[in-house]
Design a protein around this motif. Structure first.
Motif, PDB file in Angstrom:
ATOM      1  N   ASN A 135      16.729  26.292 -39.388  1.00  0.00           N
ATOM      2  CA  ASN A 135      16.556  27.742 -39.451  1.00  0.00           C
ATOM      3  C   ASN A 135      17.692  28.379 -40.254  1.00  0.00           C
ATOM      4  O   ASN A 135      17.454  29.298 -41.035  1.00  0.00           O
ATOM      5  N   ASN A 146      13.396  24.710 -24.836  1.00  0.00           N
ATOM      6  CA  ASN A 146      14.350  23.797 -25.470  1.00  0.00           C
ATOM      7  C   ASN A 146      15.128  22.950 -24.472  1.00  0.00           C
ATOM      8  O   ASN A 146      15.765  21.983 -24.865  1.00  0.00           O
ATOM      9  N   TYR A 182      21.279  35.779 -26.752  1.00  0.00           N
ATOM     10  CA  TYR A 182      19.917  35.911 -27.290  1.00  0.00           C
ATOM     11  C   TYR A 182      19.884  37.019 -28.333  1.00  0.00           C
ATOM     12  O   TYR A 182      20.559  38.049 -28.175  1.00  0.00           O
ATOM     13  N   ARG A 187      18.044  37.682 -35.991  1.00  0.00           N
ATOM     14  CA  ARG A 187      18.734  36.479 -36.477  1.00  0.00           C
ATOM     15  C   ARG A 187      18.509  36.284 -37.979  1.00  0.00           C
ATOM     16  O   ARG A 187      19.408  35.866 -38.703  1.00  0.00           O
ATOM     17  N   GLN A 223       4.153  30.434 -33.813  1.00  0.00           N
ATOM     18  CA  GLN A 223       5.595  30.205 -33.662  1.00  0.00           C
ATOM     19  C   GLN A 223       5.866  28.853 -33.005  1.00  0.00           C
ATOM     20  O   GLN A 223       6.818  28.172 -33.361  1.00  0.00           O
ATOM     21  N   HIS A 231       9.092  40.184 -27.125  1.00  0.00           N
ATOM     22  CA  HIS A 231       9.172  38.730 -27.305  1.00  0.00           C
ATOM     23  C   HIS A 231       9.025  38.006 -25.968  1.00  0.00           C
ATOM     24  O   HIS A 231       9.089  38.628 -24.905  1.00  0.00           O
ATOM     25  N   SER A 232       8.893  36.688 -26.054  1.00  0.00           N
ATOM     26  CA  SER A 232       8.561  35.931 -24.829  1.00  0.00           C
ATOM     27  C   SER A 232       9.795  35.440 -24.068  1.00  0.00           C
ATOM     28  O   SER A 232       9.693  35.163 -22.867  1.00  0.00           O
ATOM     29  N   HIS A 233      10.906  35.250 -24.766  1.00  0.00           N
ATOM     30  CA  HIS A 233      12.158  34.749 -24.163  1.00  0.00           C
ATOM     31  C   HIS A 233      11.963  33.381 -23.505  1.00  0.00           C
ATOM     32  O   HIS A 233      12.553  33.098 -22.464  1.00  0.00           O
ATOM     33  N   ILE A 234      11.119  32.558 -24.120  1.00  0.00           N
ATOM     34  CA  ILE A 234      10.884  31.234 -23.525  1.00  0.00           C
ATOM     35  C   ILE A 234      11.641  30.117 -24.258  1.00  0.00           C
ATOM     36  O   ILE A 234      11.617  28.974 -23.790  1.00  0.00           O
ATOM     37  N   SER A 235      12.293  30.446 -25.373  1.00  0.00           N
ATOM     38  CA  SER A 235      12.994  29.377 -26.099  1.00  0.00           C
ATOM     39  C   SER A 235      14.096  28.757 -25.232  1.00  0.00           C
ATOM     40  O   SER A 235      14.362  27.568 -25.314  1.00  0.00           O
ATOM     41  N   HIS A 255      14.004  36.985 -33.353  1.00  0.00           N
ATOM     42  CA  HIS A 255      13.938  36.298 -34.641  1.00  0.00           C
ATOM     43  C   HIS A 255      14.377  37.172 -35.818  1.00  0.00           C
ATOM     44  O   HIS A 255      15.146  36.722 -36.681  1.00  0.00           O
ATOM     45  N   ASP A 292      19.568  29.117 -26.720  1.00  0.00           N
ATOM     46  CA  ASP A 292      18.465  28.209 -27.064  1.00  0.00           C
ATOM     47  C   ASP A 292      18.845  27.285 -28.220  1.00  0.00           C
ATOM     48  O   ASP A 292      17.984  26.596 -28.779  1.00  0.00           O
ATOM     49  N   ALA A 293      20.131  27.284 -28.618  1.00  0.00           N
ATOM     50  CA  ALA A 293      20.509  26.562 -29.842  1.00  0.00           C
ATOM     51  C   ALA A 293      20.828  25.092 -29.592  1.00  0.00           C
ATOM     52  O   ALA A 293      21.676  24.752 -28.764  1.00  0.00           O
TER      53      ALA A 293
HETATM   54  P1  FAD Z   1       9.297  34.455 -29.519  1.00  0.00           P
HETATM   55  O1  FAD Z   1       9.462  35.380 -30.650  1.00  0.00           O
HETATM   56  O2  FAD Z   1       8.628  34.951 -28.320  1.00  0.00           O
HETATM   57  O3  FAD Z   1       8.505  33.166 -30.087  1.00  0.00           O
HETATM   58  C1  FAD Z   1       7.936  32.179 -29.233  1.00  0.00           C
HETATM   59  C2  FAD Z   1       8.534  30.817 -29.465  1.00  0.00           C
HETATM   60  O4  FAD Z   1       8.260  30.353 -30.769  1.00  0.00           O
HETATM   61  C3  FAD Z   1      10.041  30.727 -29.335  1.00  0.00           C
HETATM   62  O5  FAD Z   1      10.428  30.649 -27.979  1.00  0.00           O
HETATM   63  C4  FAD Z   1      10.359  29.464 -30.109  1.00  0.00           C
HETATM   64  O6  FAD Z   1      10.251  28.331 -29.290  1.00  0.00           O
HETATM   65  C5  FAD Z   1       9.267  29.427 -31.164  1.00  0.00           C
HETATM   66  N1  FAD Z   1       9.807  29.822 -32.465  1.00  0.00           N
HETATM   67  C6  FAD Z   1       9.657  31.003 -33.078  1.00  0.00           C
HETATM   68  N2  FAD Z   1      10.225  30.981 -34.298  1.00  0.00           N
HETATM   69  C7  FAD Z   1      10.767  29.762 -34.447  1.00  0.00           C
HETATM   70  C8  FAD Z   1      11.510  29.139 -35.476  1.00  0.00           C
HETATM   71  N3  FAD Z   1      11.797  29.752 -36.612  1.00  0.00           N
HETATM   72  N4  FAD Z   1      11.952  27.900 -35.258  1.00  0.00           N
HETATM   73  C9  FAD Z   1      11.672  27.250 -34.112  1.00  0.00           C
HETATM   74  N5  FAD Z   1      10.975  27.783 -33.107  1.00  0.00           N
HETATM   75  C10 FAD Z   1      10.517  29.022 -33.277  1.00  0.00           C
HETATM   76  N6  FAD Z   1      15.114  29.100 -32.162  1.00  0.00           N
HETATM   77  C11 FAD Z   1      15.572  28.279 -31.212  1.00  0.00           C
HETATM   78  O7  FAD Z   1      14.817  27.914 -30.313  1.00  0.00           O
HETATM   79  N7  FAD Z   1      16.861  27.828 -31.227  1.00  0.00           N
HETATM   80  C12 FAD Z   1      17.728  28.203 -32.197  1.00  0.00           C
HETATM   81  O8  FAD Z   1      18.877  27.788 -32.202  1.00  0.00           O
HETATM   82  C13 FAD Z   1      17.267  29.090 -33.206  1.00  0.00           C
HETATM   83  N8  FAD Z   1      18.098  29.499 -34.188  1.00  0.00           N
HETATM   84  C14 FAD Z   1      17.627  30.351 -35.145  1.00  0.00           C
HETATM   85  C15 FAD Z   1      18.490  30.738 -36.170  1.00  0.00           C
HETATM   86  C16 FAD Z   1      18.032  31.564 -37.168  1.00  0.00           C
HETATM   87  C17 FAD Z   1      18.938  31.955 -38.279  1.00  0.00           C
HETATM   88  C18 FAD Z   1      16.697  32.014 -37.165  1.00  0.00           C
HETATM   89  C19 FAD Z   1      16.189  32.886 -38.249  1.00  0.00           C
HETATM   90  C20 FAD Z   1      15.842  31.644 -36.148  1.00  0.00           C
HETATM   91  C21 FAD Z   1      16.285  30.799 -35.136  1.00  0.00           C
HETATM   92  N9  FAD Z   1      15.441  30.391 -34.098  1.00  0.00           N
HETATM   93  C22 FAD Z   1      15.914  29.533 -33.147  1.00  0.00           C
HETATM   94  C23 FAD Z   1      14.028  30.797 -34.074  1.00  0.00           C
HETATM   95  C24 FAD Z   1      13.737  32.070 -33.276  1.00  0.00           C
HETATM   96  O9  FAD Z   1      14.582  33.098 -33.713  1.00  0.00           O
HETATM   97  C25 FAD Z   1      13.867  31.857 -31.784  1.00  0.00           C
HETATM   98  O10 FAD Z   1      13.106  30.746 -31.404  1.00  0.00           O
HETATM   99  C26 FAD Z   1      13.379  33.051 -31.005  1.00  0.00           C
HETATM  100  O11 FAD Z   1      14.103  34.190 -31.377  1.00  0.00           O
HETATM  101  C27 FAD Z   1      13.500  32.797 -29.514  1.00  0.00           C
HETATM  102  O12 FAD Z   1      13.121  33.921 -28.791  1.00  0.00           O
HETATM  103  P2  FAD Z   1      11.748  33.999 -28.007  1.00  0.00           P
HETATM  104  O13 FAD Z   1      11.617  32.836 -27.110  1.00  0.00           O
HETATM  105  O14 FAD Z   1      11.696  35.361 -27.393  1.00  0.00           O
HETATM  106  O15 FAD Z   1      10.720  33.830 -29.190  1.00  0.00           O
END
Ligand code: FAD
Ligand code: DLZ
Ligand code: SF4
Length: 504
Positions: A404, A272, A361, A367, A304, A264-268, A364, A395-396
């Protein structure tokens, strides 16, 4: 006279609309306030991330020659709330107008709207132009639609922003390559370490502050190593594109013990709070595709951000404030204590909870399909589940967490976000992870004390909500299987579920 430009802790970008037209005689105001840090007891690492990133951003603005008024949490004159801090700063500085970008959460917007009548200077609330769909765009798109679905919104966004388009057609001929993005984990994957950073003096100071002030909050504070500046957040993005993106698509849904970060990218964390902008992340991925990165990975990643992230935010603003109160499945069970203390024998939950506690963290699928699925199947109370997700992830923010959780995970919104509940038994977790190998429960057993609880809870959920879901075309097949199940089996499922649910 000067303008007062308020920048919230999740707006840490020089492109933010509140700073458009900024002049050297204006004041930029940022404040760390206890009200915000304690209205829910955020994970310690989330507070460190935000306060340290805020302090670094303020320093950069000062270096650029701007007047920055910054309230540190520990300052003696800090009144510890947005309302009182704004009052205090307006009363102690000669300012003619307050300018801000709309806050990301409904709760805070309500406060800001009151400032228009309460303060004795004009208040200008600007649109948050970091998002790629404005409130109006989303309202126009959603108007008159019987059902809102991310996929159609996403296609519109691809066309509007000309992303992965080949003339009028989607790149590669398909809009969505999700079917290729569900590979189970295999042995021998060489998963790169995440991009991390050493704490500098500003971060060390904030870590001490959080240890002193928020010691009772959830989460570990050890080895904080996230980016707290835009330049470091850009390094995270760059490294993702270079070394993780290639396998992002293939293993997007896979889970491996002690591998919290996968591909994953870990950019959320950074998107945010403003350190990264969504469009730049999308464009970097598109550039990588042009240089040969696989389309399933690039399209999956872009979907995403351009699709899910924007769609979720659109739903939030369309549905608030009533969205917070929704509980379509009348779920009322109290959140078990092991969500907080991780005292559970379910190895999948144990893995996800311990990683969440440590890193603020989880990816997806952890979670959604582990913690979320469990919450749905057990009928946990949406308010408590939402509060938990809001607290534990760095990231919440409510705008993204609530749809979500109440939409995608709990079906509390009665199908606004998802066309059917994301419910699954243990075999899904067993297929997509190696968690079951080290579990006290047997994923092969369907009922009884040693059976995987997801197995009977899944059928129990379908039985309980039969009236609601049996006519849902996407669930017709599973209900046909349920109808064929013999009565003894149904009784065993119910009994195992009652016993388990009473035990948690
Ligand atoms: P990656 O998997 O690398 O994805 C890239 C980007 O896509 C993320 O950084 C994010 O900005 C965006 N993205 C992906 N899926 C979603 C989604 N469903 N909704 C919105 N953006 C998305 N994301 C949050 O940013 N904050 C939260 O509080 C949050 N709560 C979640 C709660 C639940 C129950 C679920 C199922 C998902 C939630 N997500 C949330 C969405 C997602 O799980 C995270 O964005 C992601 O895990 C962040 O890790 P990453 O940056 O490595 O994402
Ligand atoms: C999350 C957070 C925390 C913990 N503390 C602050 C703070 O002290 N000051 C601030 O400006 N922002 C903080 N934030 C981010 C806010 O919650 C976020 O800006 C709101 O959600 C805006 O709606
Ligand atoms: Fe989770 Fe069931 Fe697998 Fe145990 S057997 S790890 S409870 S899915």
């Amino acid at each position: 006279m000067s303008n007062l430009r308020l920048v919230f802790g999740d707006q840490l970008n020089k492109e933010i609309s509140a700073l458009k037209g900024l002049s050297k005689s204006d004041f930029i105001f940022m404040c760390e306030v206890k009200e915000e840090a304690t209205h829910i007891k955020h994970h310690k690492k989330k507070i460190v991330l935000l306060f340290s990133a805020m302090r670094h951003f303020a320093e950069e603005l000062k270096k650029d020659g701007y007047n920055v008024i910054y309230s540190k949490l520990e300052d003696g004159n800090n009144t510890q709330s947005f309302d009182k801090e704004i009052d205090r700063v307006i009363n102690t500085n000669k300012v003619s107008k307050l300018i801000l970008t709309e806050p990301s959460e409904y709760r805070v917007l309500e406060k800001c709207l009151l400032w228009k009548s309460k303060l004795n200077i004009p208040v200008e609330i600007r649109e948050d132009t970091r998002f790629l769909a404005s409130h109006t765009d989303f309202e126009v798109w959603s108007k008159d639609k019987k059902q809102l679905r991310m996929e159609f919104f996403y296609r519109k966004m691809r066309v509007k922003h000309n992303i992965l388009m080949n003339n009028e057609q989607p790149e590669g001929g398909k809009w969505n390559y999700d079917a290729e993005n569900r590979k189970p984990p295999i042995k021998g994957l060489n998963i790169p370490a995440p991009t991390t950073f050493k704490a500098d003096n500003i971060t060390k100071e904030v870590i001490n502050l959080v240890k002193n002030e928020f010691n009772t909050h959830y989460g570990s504070i050890e080895s904080f190593n996230l980016a707290v500046t835009r330049s470091d957040a850009l390094k995270v993005l760059e490294k993702f594109i270079k070394i993780r993106l290639e396998k992002f698509g293939d293993y997007q849904d896979a889970m491996i013990e002690n591998e919290p970060w996968m591909y994953h990218s870990h950019i959320s964390f950074y998107l945010n709070c403003g350190l990264l902008l969504p469009l730049e992340c999308i464009l970097e991925a598109e550039k990588a595709y042009k240089k040969g990165a696989p389309l399933n990975a690039v399209e999956g990643f872009i979907r995403q951000i351009l699709g899910w992230r924007e769609y979720i935010r659109g739903i939030y603003w369309l549905q608030m404030p009533q969205y917070e109160e929704m509980n379509a499945l009348n779920a009322s069970k109290k959140l078990p204590d092991f969500f907080w203390n991780n005292n559970t024998n379910l190895n999948c939950l144990n893995q996800c909870f311990s990683e969440t506690y440590e890193n603020a963290y989880a990816h997806h699928i952890q979670r959604l399909m582990v913690i979320g699925n469990f919450s749905l199947l057990c009928g946990l109370n949406p308010k408590e589940v939402n509060e938990w997700y809001h607290i534990v992830y760095a990231d919440a923010y409510q705008w993204v967490e609530l749809p979500n959780v109440s939409g995608m995970v709990l079906f509390a919104d009665d199908g606004v976000v998802a066309s059917k509940p994301y419910a699954a038994g243990g075999s899904y977790i067993n297929k997509m992870s190696n968690y079951c190998k080290n579990c006290k429960y047997s994923v092969k057993e369907k009922t009884g004390d040693s059976a995987c609880p997801f197995n009977y809870l899944y059928w129990n959920f379908l039985i309980q909500h039969q009236e609601k879901f049996k006519s849902n075309p996407r669930m017709a097949m599973i209900y046909r299987t349920l109808q064929k199940m013999d009565e003894d089996k149904v009784e065993e499922i119910k009994n195992s579920s009652i016993k388990f649910l009473n035990s948690i």
